[in-house]
Design an enzyme around this catalytic site. Sequence first.
Site, PDB file in Angstrom:
ATOM      1  N   GLU A  76       0.808  -1.226   0.000  1.00  0.00           N
ATOM      2  CA  GLU A  76       0.000   0.000   0.000  1.00  0.00           C
ATOM      3  C   GLU A  76       0.840   1.275   0.000  1.00  0.00           C
ATOM      4  OE1 GLU A  76      -2.795  -0.573   3.199  1.00  0.00           O
ATOM      5  OE2 GLU A  76      -3.862  -2.148   2.119  1.00  0.00           O
TER       6      GLU A  76
ATOM      7  N   GLU B 189      -6.896  -9.543  -2.974  1.00  0.00           N
ATOM      8  CA  GLU B 189      -7.637  -9.512  -1.704  1.00  0.00           C
ATOM      9  C   GLU B 189      -9.121  -9.254  -1.950  1.00  0.00           C
ATOM     10  OE1 GLU B 189      -5.925  -6.861   1.180  1.00  0.00           O
ATOM     11  OE2 GLU B 189      -3.846  -7.388   0.673  1.00  0.00           O
TER      12      GLU B 189
END
Length: 579
Positions: A348, A456
């Site tokens: 991220e 995810e």
Amino acid sequence: MRGSMERSAVFFLVWAAALVNAALMAQSVPYDYSSSSECLAEPLEPHYGGGVIVNPNFDDGLKGWSVFGYSSVAEASSAATGNRYAVATNRTRSYQSVSQKVYLQNDTHYTLSAWLQVSDGSADVVAVVKTADGFVHAGGVDARSGCWSVLKGGLTTAASGPAELYFESNSTVDIWVDNVSLQPFSREEWDAHRGAAIKKARKKTVRLRARDTAGNPVPGARISVEHVRSGFPLGSAMSGEILRNQKYQQWFTQRFTVTTFENEMKWYSTEVVPGREDYSVPDAMLRFAQSHGIAVRGHNIFWDDPSTQMGWVKALSPDQLRRATAKRIKSVMSRYAGKVIAWDVVNENLHFDFFEDKFGSGASAAFYQKAHGMDGGALMSMNDFNTLEQPGDPNGLPSKYLRKLWQIKGAFPGNGNGARMAIGLEGHFGTKPNIPYVRAALDTMSQAGVPIWLTEIDVAPGPDHAHHLEEVMREVYSHPAVHGIILWTAWHPNGCYVMCLTDNNFKNLPVGDVVDRLIGEWRTRSHVGVADADGYYEAELFHGDYKVTVAHPEAAANAAVVQSLSVDKESDNEYTIHV
């Protein structure tokens, strides 16, 4: 009188647009997967000739276009080529720009594209569609001055009615707009695109030829084909609970071929106390996965989110942190190098910058360079959210993701090892995923030429929850640039992160039934056939591993030859089996 005439004119334009829409919908239009990740000197032609957009390339000046939000809109043209475009100037509000009124059809997918430029520097520009129900973000791009960038996106309509397309930016720079397209597709057309893409990207027609020991064809040979293992990686996140729950183990291993450990390999799980490393849980999970032929993604080495850092890490001085990160990357990678298929090296790092704040803007690139040197056989993955999920998130824009990817690739020695990079798109969707935007964003991301993984996937619970998960999975599976899918559905007795596939007795919930149905649909059904007069038997097979059994027509029932077969994009189209 004048107001009445203006209203009549608007009604006529909306009515005419509706007729054009209906005519386009009656035809089957192939989907255009093309996009661009480059900023070009001149824009490319509009997709689909502009679709339902009137005067998409501004060749007729500003005909069909209007001002949105009381800014100023002017015509302009390129001195070099004469290319014409619109410029929104004197902007003091984000929404001030050029716009066009359109009529949208009910329950229809629309793809959107536009070429954009700004007058100075760079700025995030987002396409917005104003409908009777509100404002819909349909895509965005990090536009620059001096060259044209493509915004590719889309939306799905909930009801028929008038709407207005415009562009917004929080920067007050002038926005240049050209070659705009808004193309409708019915649900049936959209599904047909998926089917065609799956046939091309996930299947292969294979010819099996039966020959005897002398090399002669064997007409009438009995041939059976059994799909042993799928060639497309489809999996779920795994929690440490699996080590002590046999029902979880059985349910998981019957379905999935790849996994990511939810938290167990992360730094905050393996070194809670500085200097006291404990890998016992991920070690055991890896052994379990390996024993069942399940591949593992390494998640993660570092996480750029400050809120995920342990207190002792936050308290380190820059020099101490540098030594700690060097120890961490060496520790986890030397332990699992060669045992995982990919590494989420800095998680991220589009949305967060903990390590960049400490070490400078090149922190991620340095970590990737080190990781690649320690495990050159694994994919080095960027992993982030909202690139597919939220068209209005400026930090997750496909153009910004690709810019970060190129920055990291440039750090590898000689820039030649970037092929081992991969794109990881998390896919944490809200209750109503924007399916056309998902496809459009993948089109743009595919321009990087590296493997794309959905890492995810989950969908927030809401109305038609199972249907929305199915739509997301079908969309990403059918896209030719996607190499694998992992659902973020690690089981815990007290509930999953967002979405569970089963209850606590491992009985499927509706979303679990969706997953099982798709796993079955994306496999070749076992079947038996007979070779033709030349000994050939032809079958269309999903990529994967197969057990092929061939028996001579004159042989006893139990006399047969068994051969393993692997089918993928690069494999042969024809195989000979001697019986």
